[in-house]
Write a protein that holds these residues in place. Structure first.
Motif, short mmCIF file in Angstrom:
data_model
loop_
_atom_site.label_atom_id
_atom_site.label_comp_id
_atom_site.label_asym_id
_atom_site.label_seq_id
_atom_site.Cartn_x
_atom_site.Cartn_y
_atom_site.Cartn_z
N GLY A 1 47.50 48.57 29.22
CA GLY A 1 48.38 47.06 29.41
C GLY A 1 49.90 48.11 29.72
O GLY A 1 49.42 48.91 30.43
N SER A 2 50.76 47.80 28.97
CA SER A 2 51.79 47.93 29.53
C SER A 2 52.48 49.77 29.16
O SER A 2 51.89 49.93 27.78
N PRO B 1 43.00 47.96 24.64
CA PRO B 1 42.96 47.33 25.88
C PRO B 1 44.10 48.45 27.17
O PRO B 1 44.88 49.27 25.96
N GLY C 1 36.26 43.27 32.48
CA GLY C 1 36.48 41.77 32.70
C GLY C 1 37.26 41.58 31.00
O GLY C 1 37.48 42.59 30.05
N ASP C 2 37.31 40.50 30.91
CA ASP C 2 37.97 40.10 29.32
C ASP C 2 36.94 40.38 28.27
O ASP C 2 35.67 39.33 28.26
N ASP D 1 35.80 53.22 32.59
CA ASP D 1 36.98 51.64 32.41
C ASP D 1 37.00 51.27 31.74
O ASP D 1 37.90 50.59 30.69
N ALA E 1 41.35 50.32 30.34
CA ALA E 1 41.70 50.65 31.25
C ALA E 1 42.82 52.01 30.61
O ALA E 1 41.20 53.02 30.75
N ASP F 1 51.16 42.36 29.11
CA ASP F 1 50.28 42.72 30.14
C ASP F 1 48.80 43.48 30.02
O ASP F 1 47.99 44.57 30.56
N MET F 2 48.34 43.00 28.97
CA MET F 2 45.91 43.55 28.60
C MET F 2 46.04 43.21 29.97
O MET F 2 44.87 42.37 30.49
N THR F 3 44.43 44.52 29.74
CA THR F 3 43.35 44.72 31.09
C THR F 3 42.42 45.29 29.92
O THR F 3 42.83 46.41 29.42
N PHE F 4 41.34 44.64 30.85
CA PHE F 4 39.55 45.28 30.25
C PHE F 4 39.34 46.39 31.20
O PHE F 4 38.45 46.28 30.75
N GLY F 5 40.40 46.10 32.45
CA GLY F 5 39.68 46.99 33.56
C GLY F 5 38.45 46.12 34.28
O GLY F 5 38.47 45.03 34.49
#
Length: 163
Positions: free
Chosen positions: A92-93, A90, A40-41, A137, A120, A33-37
């Motif tokens: 994530g989980s 990034p 965005g990507d 972020d 994130a 569940d990678m996210t860059f806050g």
């Protein structure tokens, strides 16, 4: 028809986007569940700056990204032996096993003198490892402290400074 004669009158390719040559290689910590806050990507932005991303696994579950299996092309040994110029972390989980793996990679990058760019919830993990406070972020961590990333232009400046 144009291929049959060697004429310069053939159709021209305008607006052709050539890939940017890779100028440095950085490890990308793969997290479920990678996210860059809010930024965005950022993978495309990093590639546009000439950064080659080398995925580093934090466990079997991390190797699935959007239904696609990603093969890890770097390991902790690449960090220790200086084959990477930095580490991208990034969010994530937050399961215990993957967080422990992420922490160990950040600690190894810190002791090896590499810059760590975190996003994130990865910012909190990197801040704890570097012993600084950072609430943003995104942030760049190095021996001297942390620099917050509030927009993509900040990311571009941070990556340009890496040699």
């Amino acid at each position: 028809m144009y291929a049959q004669n060697k004429s310069s009158a053939g159709p021209r390719r305008t607006g052709y986007n050539r890939p940017v040559p890779t100028r440095l290689r950085m490890g990308l910590v793969m997290r479920r569940d990678m996210t860059f806050g809010a930024l965005g990507d950022v993978e495309g932005a990093l590639r546009a700056e000439g950064v080659g991303l080398a995925p580093i696994s934090t466990g079997d579950a991390s190797l699935m990204a959007g239904g696609v299996t990603v093969l890890a092309t770097a390991t902790a040994k690449d960090i220790a032996e200086g084959r990477l110029k930095g580490l991208i972390v990034p969010g994530g989980s937050i399961d215990e096993a993957s967080v422990a793996a992420v922490r160990s990679l950040i600690d190894l990058a810190r002791t090896s003198g590499l810059k760590v760019i975190a996003f994130a919830d990865g910012v909190a993990l990197a801040a704890a490892s570097f012993g600084v406070t950072a609430e943003a972020d995104g942030a760049v961590f190095e021996a001297g402290g942390a620099t917050p990333l509030t927009e993509r232009a900040d990311l571009t400046k941070a990556v340009a400074a890496i040699v």
